[in-house]
Design a protein around this motif. Structure first.
Motif, mmCIF file in Angstrom:
data_model
loop_
_atom_site.group_PDB
_atom_site.id
_atom_site.type_symbol
_atom_site.label_atom_id
_atom_site.label_comp_id
_atom_site.label_asym_id
_atom_site.label_seq_id
_atom_site.Cartn_x
_atom_site.Cartn_y
_atom_site.Cartn_z
ATOM 1 N N LEU A 8 -3.238 -71.344 51.134
ATOM 2 C CA LEU A 8 -2.164 -71.045 52.213
ATOM 3 C C LEU A 8 -2.205 -71.908 53.370
ATOM 4 O O LEU A 8 -3.186 -72.093 53.889
ATOM 5 N N GLY A 9 -0.822 -72.559 53.573
ATOM 6 C CA GLY A 9 -0.951 -73.462 54.542
ATOM 7 C C GLY A 9 0.240 -73.305 55.522
ATOM 8 O O GLY A 9 1.177 -72.417 55.137
ATOM 9 N N PHE A 10 0.130 -73.715 56.933
ATOM 10 C CA PHE A 10 1.141 -73.617 58.031
ATOM 11 C C PHE A 10 1.215 -74.848 58.738
ATOM 12 O O PHE A 10 0.439 -75.778 58.629
ATOM 13 N N TYR A 11 2.445 -75.188 59.175
ATOM 14 C CA TYR A 11 2.525 -76.052 60.123
ATOM 15 C C TYR A 11 2.440 -75.609 61.450
ATOM 16 O O TYR A 11 3.188 -74.661 61.828
ATOM 17 N N PHE A 12 2.096 -76.470 62.397
ATOM 18 C CA PHE A 12 2.014 -76.211 63.930
ATOM 19 C C PHE A 12 3.244 -76.250 64.719
ATOM 20 O O PHE A 12 3.510 -75.546 65.836
ATOM 21 N N SER A 13 4.141 -76.944 64.164
ATOM 22 C CA SER A 13 5.522 -77.089 64.806
ATOM 23 C C SER A 13 6.643 -77.310 63.677
ATOM 24 O O SER A 13 6.121 -77.502 62.569
ATOM 25 N N SER A 14 7.683 -77.281 63.976
ATOM 26 C CA SER A 14 8.918 -77.668 63.112
ATOM 27 C C SER A 14 8.973 -79.062 62.952
ATOM 28 O O SER A 14 9.517 -79.566 61.983
ATOM 29 N N LYS A 15 8.210 -79.929 63.533
ATOM 30 C CA LYS A 15 8.352 -81.294 63.150
ATOM 31 C C LYS A 15 7.376 -81.683 62.130
ATOM 32 O O LYS A 15 7.110 -82.618 61.503
ATOM 33 N N GLN A 16 6.348 -80.625 61.818
ATOM 34 C CA GLN A 16 5.441 -80.696 60.605
ATOM 35 C C GLN A 16 4.476 -82.018 61.038
ATOM 36 O O GLN A 16 4.070 -82.550 59.894
ATOM 37 N N ARG A 17 4.019 -82.312 62.030
ATOM 38 C CA ARG A 17 3.292 -83.236 62.240
ATOM 39 C C ARG A 17 1.644 -82.767 61.959
ATOM 40 O O ARG A 17 0.851 -83.756 61.550
ATOM 41 N N TRP A 18 1.374 -81.666 62.216
ATOM 42 C CA TRP A 18 0.038 -81.186 62.079
ATOM 43 C C TRP A 18 0.082 -79.988 61.192
ATOM 44 O O TRP A 18 0.970 -79.245 61.308
ATOM 45 N N THR A 19 -0.816 -79.846 60.161
ATOM 46 C CA THR A 19 -0.943 -78.957 59.361
ATOM 47 C C THR A 19 -2.402 -78.104 59.430
ATOM 48 O O THR A 19 -3.063 -78.819 59.775
ATOM 49 N N GLY A 20 -2.517 -77.037 58.981
ATOM 50 C CA GLY A 20 -3.519 -76.178 58.757
ATOM 51 C C GLY A 20 -3.541 -75.260 57.339
ATOM 52 O O GLY A 20 -2.356 -75.140 56.988
ATOM 53 N N ASN A 21 -4.677 -75.324 56.979
ATOM 54 C CA ASN A 21 -4.544 -74.565 55.578
ATOM 55 C C ASN A 21 -5.863 -73.905 55.472
ATOM 56 O O ASN A 21 -7.022 -74.390 55.815
ATOM 57 N N ILE A 22 -5.748 -72.649 54.671
ATOM 58 C CA ILE A 22 -7.240 -72.112 54.142
ATOM 59 C C ILE A 22 -6.982 -71.952 52.658
ATOM 60 O O ILE A 22 -5.897 -71.568 52.049
ATOM 61 N N ALA A 23 -8.326 -72.257 51.852
ATOM 62 C CA ALA A 23 -7.926 -72.328 50.395
ATOM 63 C C ALA A 23 -9.351 -71.962 50.028
ATOM 64 O O ALA A 23 -10.450 -71.779 50.377
ATOM 65 N N TYR A 24 -9.091 -71.247 48.373
ATOM 66 C CA TYR A 24 -10.316 -70.935 47.877
ATOM 67 C C TYR A 24 -10.438 -72.067 46.566
ATOM 68 O O TYR A 24 -9.574 -72.330 46.013
ATOM 69 N N ILE A 25 -11.594 -72.474 46.652
ATOM 70 C CA ILE A 25 -11.741 -73.421 45.516
ATOM 71 C C ILE A 25 -12.879 -72.919 44.451
ATOM 72 O O ILE A 25 -13.997 -72.381 44.834
ATOM 73 N N ASN A 26 -12.442 -72.884 43.204
ATOM 74 C CA ASN A 26 -13.217 -72.426 42.054
ATOM 75 C C ASN A 26 -13.700 -73.767 41.162
ATOM 76 O O ASN A 26 -12.677 -74.157 40.661
ATOM 77 N N VAL A 27 -14.813 -74.060 40.979
ATOM 78 C CA VAL A 27 -15.009 -75.116 40.181
ATOM 79 C C VAL A 27 -16.032 -74.317 38.857
ATOM 80 O O VAL A 27 -16.756 -73.693 39.091
ATOM 81 N N PHE A 28 -15.231 -74.609 37.866
ATOM 82 C CA PHE A 28 -15.791 -73.662 36.588
ATOM 83 C C PHE A 28 -17.070 -74.399 35.718
ATOM 84 O O PHE A 28 -17.123 -75.551 35.804
ATOM 85 N N ASN A 29 -18.181 -73.333 35.546
ATOM 86 C CA ASN A 29 -19.134 -73.853 34.563
ATOM 87 C C ASN A 29 -19.928 -74.950 35.163
ATOM 88 O O ASN A 29 -20.379 -75.655 34.402
ATOM 89 N N ARG A 30 -20.521 -74.836 36.534
ATOM 90 C CA ARG A 30 -21.238 -75.606 37.029
ATOM 91 C C ARG A 30 -22.556 -75.365 36.626
ATOM 92 O O ARG A 30 -23.290 -74.328 36.709
ATOM 93 N N GLY A 31 -23.289 -76.396 36.428
ATOM 94 C CA GLY A 31 -25.058 -76.199 36.078
ATOM 95 C C GLY A 31 -25.297 -77.078 34.667
ATOM 96 O O GLY A 31 -24.458 -77.164 34.064
ATOM 97 N N ASN A 32 -26.676 -77.317 34.974
ATOM 98 C CA ASN A 32 -26.991 -78.045 33.676
ATOM 99 C C ASN A 32 -27.433 -77.224 32.584
ATOM 100 O O ASN A 32 -27.330 -77.564 31.196
ATOM 101 N N VAL A 33 -28.081 -75.962 32.627
ATOM 102 C CA VAL A 33 -28.436 -74.998 31.611
ATOM 103 C C VAL A 33 -27.556 -73.777 31.691
ATOM 104 O O VAL A 33 -26.489 -73.535 30.931
ATOM 105 N N VAL A 34 -27.735 -73.147 32.769
ATOM 106 C CA VAL A 34 -26.702 -71.911 32.980
ATOM 107 C C VAL A 34 -25.333 -72.367 33.730
ATOM 108 O O VAL A 34 -25.441 -72.896 34.557
ATOM 109 N N LYS A 35 -24.341 -72.124 33.005
ATOM 110 C CA LYS A 35 -23.088 -72.331 33.681
ATOM 111 C C LYS A 35 -22.598 -71.148 34.496
ATOM 112 O O LYS A 35 -22.215 -69.996 33.812
#
Length: 176
Positions: A134-161
């Motif tokens: 979910l992101g937003f711009y600080f002004s109507s000129k859209q020079r600066w932006t901010g966002n919050i995100a959820y990152i999911n990396v699937f099956n990480r690990g060398n034995v237990v995924k």
């Protein structure tokens, strides 16, 4: 002399007219803080920081293609050795690079939601990652932006995924 003045004036008018068109790409450089939410070695890599480059392809639609590359370095915290059931070490996350592509939906001028997916590179492994944000711009000129995100990396690990999940809080500035 009149021809030169008319030519310069016409060139100026045409330049200003073409300069008012929206550019086909908008690219932002962002700084992000990425605390980990879940991982098999969470105590060893609780917090990451990094940079990202996000590009929006400006089309005449509320849905826009987008692509991004992000890189985070995770800072070790408790340095506790963790091992799998077979005695091998669980690999911590020293760094992560994501190459993601997807779509952005802008329900309003200063707000957007996006869903991107693609490869994530951790410890020499290439894994699938997905990132809704979910992101937003600080002004109507859209020079600066901010966002919050959820990152999911699937099956990480060398034995237990197990999945590696984190939240990304980013602030970015428009490059072009």
């Amino acid at each position: 002399m009149q021809k030169i003045i008319v030519s310069l004036l016409l060139s100026f008018i045409l330049t200003q007219g073409f300069a008012q068109q929206e550019k086909s790409l908008s690219t932002y450089l962002s700084f992000q803080v990425t605390p980990a939410l879940h991982d098999q070695t969470l105590g060893n890599n609780p917090l990451g920081m990094g940079l990202g480059l996000q590009t929006f392809f400006n089309v005449s639609s509320k849905f826009k293609p987008t692509a991004e590359i992000t890189g985070d370095i995770y800072f070790p915290h408790d340095d506790v050795f963790r091992m799998n059931g077979d005695g091998t070490a669980k690999l911590e996350v020293p760094s992560m690079v994501n190459l993601l592509a997807g779509a952005e939906f802008a329900p309003a001028k200063n707000i957007y939601v996006s869903l991107v997916a693609g490869p994530s590179f951790i410890n020499g492994q290439t894994l699938l990652a997905m990132k809704p944000s979910l992101g937003f711009y600080f002004s109507s000129k859209q020079r600066w932006t901010g966002n919050i995100a959820y990152i999911n990396v699937f099956n990480r690990g060398n034995v237990v995924k197990e999945n590696f999940t984190s939240v990304s809080l980013a602030i970015g500035v428009k490059l072009f």
